[in-house]
Design an enzyme around this catalytic site. Sequence first.
Site, PDB file in Angstrom:
ATOM      1  N   LYS A 191      27.399  39.924  56.375  1.00 50.30           N
ATOM      2  CA  LYS A 191      27.369  41.341  55.991  1.00 50.30           C
ATOM      3  C   LYS A 191      27.283  41.398  54.463  1.00 50.30           C
ATOM      4  O   LYS A 191      28.281  41.210  53.770  1.00 50.30           O
ATOM      5  CB  LYS A 191      28.606  42.100  56.473  1.00 50.30           C
ATOM      6  N   SER A 248      37.175  42.788  46.356  1.00 54.40           N
ATOM      7  CA  SER A 248      38.356  43.184  45.591  1.00 54.40           C
ATOM      8  C   SER A 248      39.639  42.676  46.240  1.00 54.40           C
ATOM      9  O   SER A 248      39.679  42.394  47.449  1.00 54.40           O
ATOM     10  CB  SER A 248      38.421  44.710  45.503  1.00 54.40           C
ATOM     11  N   GLU A 269      37.984  35.183  48.172  1.00 59.66           N
ATOM     12  CA  GLU A 269      37.621  35.012  46.760  1.00 59.66           C
ATOM     13  C   GLU A 269      37.677  36.410  46.154  1.00 59.66           C
ATOM     14  O   GLU A 269      36.732  37.175  46.226  1.00 59.66           O
ATOM     15  CB  GLU A 269      36.233  34.394  46.683  1.00 59.66           C
ATOM     16  N   LEU A 270      38.847  36.729  45.592  1.00 56.87           N
ATOM     17  CA  LEU A 270      39.123  38.109  45.166  1.00 56.87           C
ATOM     18  C   LEU A 270      39.118  38.224  43.639  1.00 56.87           C
ATOM     19  O   LEU A 270      38.560  37.377  42.959  1.00 56.87           O
ATOM     20  CB  LEU A 270      40.455  38.552  45.792  1.00 56.87           C
ATOM     21  N   CYS A 303      33.310  37.768  38.818  1.00 56.25           N
ATOM     22  CA  CYS A 303      34.736  37.518  39.087  1.00 56.25           C
ATOM     23  C   CYS A 303      35.304  36.670  37.962  1.00 56.25           C
ATOM     24  O   CYS A 303      36.492  36.730  37.663  1.00 56.25           O
ATOM     25  CB  CYS A 303      34.920  36.734  40.374  1.00 56.25           C
ATOM     26  N   GLU A 403      41.974  44.256  37.039  1.00 57.53           N
ATOM     27  CA  GLU A 403      40.590  43.819  36.827  1.00 57.53           C
ATOM     28  C   GLU A 403      39.641  45.019  36.834  1.00 57.53           C
ATOM     29  O   GLU A 403      39.502  45.687  37.853  1.00 57.53           O
ATOM     30  CB  GLU A 403      40.158  42.853  37.939  1.00 57.53           C
TER      31      GLU A 403
END
Length: 516
Positions: A191, A248, A269-270, A303, A403
Amino acid sequence: MSKKNNDFGIEKSLKNLGISKENKGVSSGGKYFAHGETIESYSPTDGQLIAKVKTGDAKDYQKIMDAAKEAFKEFRMIPSPKRGELVRQFGNKLREKKDDLGKLVSYEMGKSLQEGLGEVQEMIDICDFAVGLSRQLHGYTMHSERPGHRMYEQYHPLGVVGIISAFNFPVAVWAWNTALSWICGNVTVWKPSEKTPLCAIACQNIIAEVLKENKMPEGISGMIVGDHKIGDLLVNDKDTALISFTGSTRVGRIVGTNVAQRFGKSILELGGNNAIIITENADLDMSIIGAVFGAVGTAGQRCTSTRRLIIQESVYDEVKNRLAKAYGQLKIGNPLDEKNHVGPLIDQDAVKMYLDSIEKCKAEGGTFVVEGGVLEGKNYESGCYVKPCIAEVENHFEIVQHETFAPILYLMKYQNLEDAIAMQNDVPQGLSSAIMTQNLREAELFLSQAGSDCGIANVNIGTSGAEIGGAFGGEKETGGGRESGSDVWKYYMRRQTNTINYTASLPLAQGIKFDL
Ligand code: UN1
């Protein structure tokens, strides 16, 4: 006068990549279908409509999921080096399409052409890496405590891997997951971000060619453009063995919890809040380049973007002044034009978040050394171009702890390195970090167990631009996942311990006697 996008060959690249004006956004590897809403993809570079995409609905999702499960039964039986051969061919196709795909990434996402091409290069690199790995999926053998017994472990594929990727790396992150999934014997359902659906369709077309040429079932590589409801289906589906999610921290927390509830596996993986420490022993020329690229590259939407500079007080003013000078020379404009350093943000929502963060920073007492703002007028019609800015702050400001996906760089001062490391670690996120120093003691302290608490810690390199050969990911609110290199493939497989008795008796472990 700036060139029109047609002059950059966009139309031709779209054609070469099989993108039409109206596309269907669901595919099991070859044919397309879709029964959901239609979305429009606008370029943040010039505000033009690139193309429309019909999204998938719940039934479409089930169709590609069923195809994936069916394909897995066949795919898992193919020897890993043979699956590696598919990945090798995929890498070669990417080499052929590098210019077109890099350009589309730049046009649809807004990063510079160089960075768009760099992203495709990451895809090629992970393919090369995975091909070699396809002959090295090894486990340990151990000595059994029982005579005439052999004990070893092996790795088996998991099944369906769900990939949910973000707009900022619209093609590379999918490729990291796909290349590893394939050699491990998994099939994938992707997706992509709704903000970059055309990049996904382009990738799907490339991979469909590989599947067709090798007479592979289509379900090996499913893709569905859709909203968060499709994401929910994928995350909560017991048939998705592993969810690899990039996005996020807020959404990642929900994804991680839901997947854990059903004992699925996840790679998260934020967000990052990456800092560079510049010591009094730093090479300042290098430090300035590293900091500026880290902060303004991809318009601060990686990121790994540099968000904080922690600078020793004796060099603070010099660094600040040199940064301000460097920012004054930045060229902001169409990212397809190679003379520009900084392109647009992805959309108006991102611009709003950038402006809000600047306001919050000022309200908390931040002082802007280089002011921000939205660029207007000719060449900036999309309304997504913003000025990279720099503020002097305290690390504890709420906005600094957060962030913001935009080119806002925070400066702070330190006296001794222990304090700098404490400041660097004193944020909720833990992705990437760096120290600029020519002093061995400083560098080693930063890398020691008393040093950076991030998943990535660099010396004399900025925070972004990690190579695919290393494990990529971070700690704390970054989610703890790892993607791409090193032994990350183990996340994509299930481990099995096997003990074989080749004697005529049945001795039990731990010396237990059980005679009948
Ligand atoms: C991301 O921003 O999600 O290290 C990935 C880098 C790139 C990957 C970033 N190789 O900046």
